[in-house]
Design an enzyme around this catalytic site. Structure first.
Site, PDB file in Angstrom:
ATOM      1  NE  ARG A  98     -17.174  47.716  32.617  1.00 53.43           N
ATOM      2  CZ  ARG A  98     -18.284  47.002  32.995  1.00 53.43           C
ATOM      3  NH1 ARG A  98     -18.482  46.079  31.848  1.00 53.43           N
ATOM      4  NH2 ARG A  98     -19.226  47.350  33.700  1.00 53.43           N
ATOM      5  CG  HIS A 125     -18.668  47.471  38.986  1.00 53.04           C
ATOM      6  ND1 HIS A 125     -18.783  48.779  38.474  1.00 53.04           N
ATOM      7  CD2 HIS A 125     -19.284  46.729  38.205  1.00 53.04           C
ATOM      8  CE1 HIS A 125     -19.680  48.663  37.273  1.00 53.04           C
ATOM      9  NE2 HIS A 125     -20.033  47.571  37.177  1.00 53.04           N
ATOM     10  CD  GLN A 128     -24.066  46.640  39.373  1.00 52.62           C
ATOM     11  OE1 GLN A 128     -23.733  46.813  38.232  1.00 52.62           O
ATOM     12  NE2 GLN A 128     -25.249  46.404  39.760  1.00 52.62           N
ATOM     13  CG  ASP A 219     -20.358  39.382  40.117  1.00 50.83           C
ATOM     14  OD1 ASP A 219     -20.914  39.050  39.015  1.00 50.83           O
ATOM     15  OD2 ASP A 219     -19.430  40.100  40.106  1.00 50.83           O
ATOM     16  CB  CYS A 259     -23.545  43.411  39.416  1.00 54.19           C
ATOM     17  SG  CYS A 259     -22.471  41.905  38.877  1.00 54.19           S
ATOM     18  NE  ARG A 287     -24.218  50.460  36.808  1.00 48.95           N
ATOM     19  CZ  ARG A 287     -23.164  49.999  36.375  1.00 48.95           C
ATOM     20  NH1 ARG A 287     -23.591  48.804  36.108  1.00 48.95           N
ATOM     21  NH2 ARG A 287     -22.334  50.600  35.762  1.00 48.95           N
TER      22      ARG A 287
HETATM   23  N1  NVA Z   1     -17.226  40.698  38.709  1.00 47.57           N
HETATM   24  C1  NVA Z   1     -17.840  41.151  37.294  1.00 47.57           C
HETATM   25  C2  NVA Z   1     -18.751  42.267  36.987  1.00 47.57           C
HETATM   26  C3  NVA Z   1     -19.207  42.435  35.897  1.00 47.57           C
HETATM   27  C4  NVA Z   1     -20.287  43.563  35.808  1.00 47.57           C
HETATM   28  C5  NVA Z   1     -16.640  41.148  36.328  1.00 47.57           C
HETATM   29  O1  NVA Z   1     -15.570  41.865  36.792  1.00 47.57           O
HETATM   30  O2  NVA Z   1     -16.527  40.808  35.185  1.00 47.57           O
HETATM   31  N1   CP Z   2     -23.409  45.288  35.946  1.00 48.15           N
HETATM   32  C1   CP Z   2     -22.567  45.819  34.630  1.00 48.15           C
HETATM   33  O1   CP Z   2     -21.572  46.602  34.953  1.00 48.15           O
HETATM   34  O2   CP Z   2     -22.958  45.165  33.660  1.00 48.15           O
HETATM   35  P1   CP Z   2     -22.126  45.564  32.144  1.00 48.15           P
HETATM   36  O3   CP Z   2     -20.666  44.726  32.434  1.00 48.15           O
HETATM   37  O4   CP Z   2     -23.179  45.091  31.032  1.00 48.15           O
HETATM   38  O5   CP Z   2     -21.747  46.941  32.048  1.00 48.15           O
END
Ligand code: NVA
Ligand code: CP
Length: 300
Positions: A98, A125, A128, A219, A259, A287
């Protein structure tokens, strides 16, 4: 080496991976197919679902995972990505990351000798999106009708555009001017959609996007890394909140998706996210099943 950085990397394999995920969910795959395999998991940002589903998924498949936060590894102190990639490749069978910058993951994949799986970057992502489409399939049995995405044209939106196009599902994005999805991704998604006879609409008009949709997805307005723009974003996105009134424009049987994590009262009201129309907890569960399919596909 095959890696999963973008839905484009699996655009012809999405259906197969979703079938595999369903088989995992239904308990149809027995044994420990990833016995003795090790997965390094690098997290430059926070996570609940991604971390736990990868860790539990790896464990259920008979393998082992190593959680490496940015504070734990030398890459966080500036060790080059290429050295990290080459060294980790000598120890583990795959790397899940990540990352803050998508380009860093591209470099990691270029330098590593093992598969790299993105667990979110600023651009996409993909894991997801796989769980999301597994959820759509189990709700409706198909990918017919319009998928509406409302709000920020962010990483989640980019992957949804590509996966809907890959599965031939129509998608409409309702987002404010200046917050559209990435133009290169939209171009790629349009090409894929054309081949699969589906359409993509990007509009500022949230009502046009949601009208007659079978799925309404949103989101957060402030993604990880966008915190400095918080005040401005709260104003810009106000009209894009998913509330009961907006949901009325969608199909009677439409589902609400997110998500997670979500902020009730911002991008979605509690009435919607906590209603029977909401499938957000199923999405989160999926997931795990989708992750297992991804791990099996790339690491077996
Ligand atoms: N768009 C959000 C998704 C988190 C799972 C982020 O990047 O923070
Ligand atoms: N949706 C998602 O990726 O959740 P987290 O940020 O908790 O991993």
């Amino acid at each position: 080496m095959n890696s999963l950085l973008s839905i484009c990397d699996i655009k012809d394999e999405v259906s197969g991976i979703l079938e595999l995920a369903k088989d995992f969910k239904d308990g149809k795959i027995e044994g420990k197919p990833l016995k003795d395999k090790n997965l390094a998991m690098i997290f430059q940002k926070s996570s609940t679902r991604t971390r736990v589903s990868f860790e539990v998924g790896m464990n259920q498949l008979g393998g082992n995972s190593l959680f490496l936060s940015n504070d734990d590894i030398q890459m966080g102190r500036g060790e080059p990505i290429s050295d990290t990639a080459k060294v980790l490749s000598r120890y583990v069978d795959g790397i899940m990351i990540r990352a803050i910058e998508h380009e860093d993951v591209v470099e990691l994949a270029k330098e590593a000798d093992v598969p790299i799986i993105s667990g979110l970057t600023n651009l996409e992502h993909p894991c997801q999106a796989l769980a999301d489409m597994l959820t759509v399939k189990e709700q409706f049995g198909n990918f017919e009708g319009k998928f509406a995405y409302v709000g920020d044209g962010n990483n989640v939106c980019n992957s949804l555009l590509l996966i809907c196009a890959s599965l031939g599902m129509d998608i409409a994005v309702g987002c404010p001017k200046g917050y559209e999805p990435n133009p290169d991704i939209v171009k790629k998604a349009n090409k894929i959609a054309e081949r699969n006879n589906s359409y993509i609409i990007i509009t500022e008009d949230v009502e046009v996007a949601v009208k007659n949709a079978v799925t309404v997805y949103t989101d957060v307005w402030v993604s990880m890394g966008d915190e400095k723009q918080e005040g401005k974003r709260r104003k810009v996105f106000r009209k894009y909140q998913v509330n009961e009134e907006l949901m009325k424009l969608a199909n009677k049987d439409a589902i609400f998706m997110h998500c997670l994590p979500a902020i009730r009262g911002e991008e979605v009201t509690a009435e919607v996210i906590d209603s029977p129309q909401s499938v957000v907890i199923d999405q989160a569960e999926n997931r795990l099943h989708a992750q297992k399919a991804v791990l099996y596909h790339f690491l077996k």
